[in-house]
Scaffold this motif. Sequence first.
Motif, mmCIF file in Angstrom:
data_model
loop_
_atom_site.group_PDB
_atom_site.id
_atom_site.type_symbol
_atom_site.label_atom_id
_atom_site.label_comp_id
_atom_site.label_asym_id
_atom_site.label_seq_id
_atom_site.Cartn_x
_atom_site.Cartn_y
_atom_site.Cartn_z
ATOM 1 N N SER A 25 0.817 -1.218 0.000
ATOM 2 C CA SER A 25 0.000 0.000 0.000
ATOM 3 C C SER A 25 0.849 1.267 0.000
ATOM 4 O O SER A 25 0.307 2.379 -0.051
ATOM 5 N N HIS A 26 2.176 1.127 0.043
ATOM 6 C CA HIS A 26 3.049 2.287 0.129
ATOM 7 C C HIS A 26 3.308 2.907 -1.248
ATOM 8 O O HIS A 26 3.249 2.230 -2.283
ATOM 9 N N GLU A 27 3.635 4.188 -1.239
ATOM 10 C CA GLU A 27 4.048 4.921 -2.440
ATOM 11 C C GLU A 27 5.578 4.849 -2.474
ATOM 12 O O GLU A 27 6.249 5.415 -1.610
ATOM 13 N N VAL A 28 6.128 4.145 -3.462
ATOM 14 C CA VAL A 28 7.536 3.759 -3.420
ATOM 15 C C VAL A 28 8.332 4.429 -4.545
ATOM 16 O O VAL A 28 7.914 4.428 -5.714
ATOM 17 N N TYR A 29 9.507 4.969 -4.182
ATOM 18 C CA TYR A 29 10.443 5.581 -5.120
ATOM 19 C C TYR A 29 11.792 4.898 -4.969
ATOM 20 O O TYR A 29 12.168 4.474 -3.866
ATOM 21 N N ALA A 30 12.528 4.803 -6.079
ATOM 22 C CA ALA A 30 13.836 4.135 -6.064
ATOM 23 C C ALA A 30 14.926 5.094 -6.518
ATOM 24 O O ALA A 30 14.775 5.798 -7.525
ATOM 25 N N PRO A 77 9.718 12.209 1.784
ATOM 26 C CA PRO A 77 9.312 10.835 2.120
ATOM 27 C C PRO A 77 9.017 10.691 3.609
ATOM 28 O O PRO A 77 9.538 11.435 4.441
ATOM 29 N N ASP A 78 8.187 9.701 3.918
ATOM 30 C CA ASP A 78 7.905 9.383 5.313
ATOM 31 C C ASP A 78 8.982 8.489 5.904
ATOM 32 O O ASP A 78 9.117 8.394 7.127
ATOM 33 N N HIS A 98 15.565 11.683 8.966
ATOM 34 C CA HIS A 98 14.868 10.681 9.784
ATOM 35 C C HIS A 98 13.416 10.633 9.312
ATOM 36 O O HIS A 98 12.865 11.663 8.896
ATOM 37 N N PRO A 99 12.790 9.440 9.345
ATOM 38 C CA PRO A 99 13.279 8.152 9.838
ATOM 39 C C PRO A 99 14.130 7.434 8.772
ATOM 40 O O PRO A 99 13.749 7.387 7.610
#
Length: 369
Positions: A25-30, A77-78, A98-99
């Motif tokens: 369910s996360h919004e993911v970036y690489a 980002p979170d 952080h985190p």
Amino acid sequence: MRVLYCTRSDSPHDRRFLTALGQSSHEVYALRLFGGKPLTPKGVTEVPWQAVSSPLRLTDLPGQLRQLRRLLANLQPDLVHAGPIQDLAFLVARAGFHPLLTMSWGFDLMKDAYQSPLRRWQTRYTLQRSDYVTLDCQATADRAAAFGFPRERICVFPWGVDLDFFSPQNSVVPGKSWRAAQGWEDKTVLLCLRSWEPNYGVDVLARAFARAVKENPRLRLILLGDGSEANKIRALLRGVEDKVYYGGRVELSALPGWYGAADLYVSPSHVDGSSVSLLEAMACGLPSIVSDIPANLEWIQDGLNGWVFPDGDAEALTRTILSAAEQDWRAYKLQARQDAVLKADWNKGVRKLLACYEDTAAFGKSRKL
């Protein structure tokens, strides 16, 4: 949760992690430190990045930090998930974000952290500024703790395997077919998938096999992969090439068949976390011969699901190969598969990683307050 996943390039391990994250369910970036043209899984967005062409150097830091701080400010980002420790995680730690979930790749804590005073400082600096650490075996967890990182903030889970894909049922038929085509039905076949690099001891296996096959001409060896020690390894096997199959790099989809073609798996590595190829072999029901480094001993019990030899000792490996070749492997096979099912389920590992994200985010927020 918006997650930034920072890594060096586009390894099979990165693809597995990113595929799982892309399905969450996360919004993911690489972010790829070395650039290239990654095979980005669905659900993951690549971020633009001015790459470096080699492992991060101190002279690269100013420019890389400016880029990263701009990215963090824009992306917000979170959580950042970054590794290895001495480059990607170090870079994020220097940016003060952080985190931060720092991911050890095994070699960074088991070897690189001790190569120089600079590496030791980078390791300690990064760990002190990490909110949580994730790694794949107890041996690396012990190293992180030795650098002062609190054990209660370490997420340990093996980078496991798909137990349906890597299974005896999925490997035996294509494996037997390949052996028949080679005329190896009545041979004792060893398999090694480790990279031909100094860390992984494939040269030790080459020396041992060249000796063992002279005493037992029924032995055969499948070597997959390649690496910087290719010339050395081929030279060590000169004279027994007719007993060796060089398969090069193979696609993931073909791997079960290669495990099914073998009787015994060999992992002679000098430095490792939980080796994914070892776990794949176990899941396919292969007994394994492994070096006695701590990470291997978390998986292989001598005389139960495989055999153990002293790291780097080619003569001992020769004796172990000869002894293992003469034994009844049925109980070993059953135990190997059972151990993989109990401890190496990738789906369980993904759930642990996602739970670790929640713990990291909560701790990071409290750290900011």
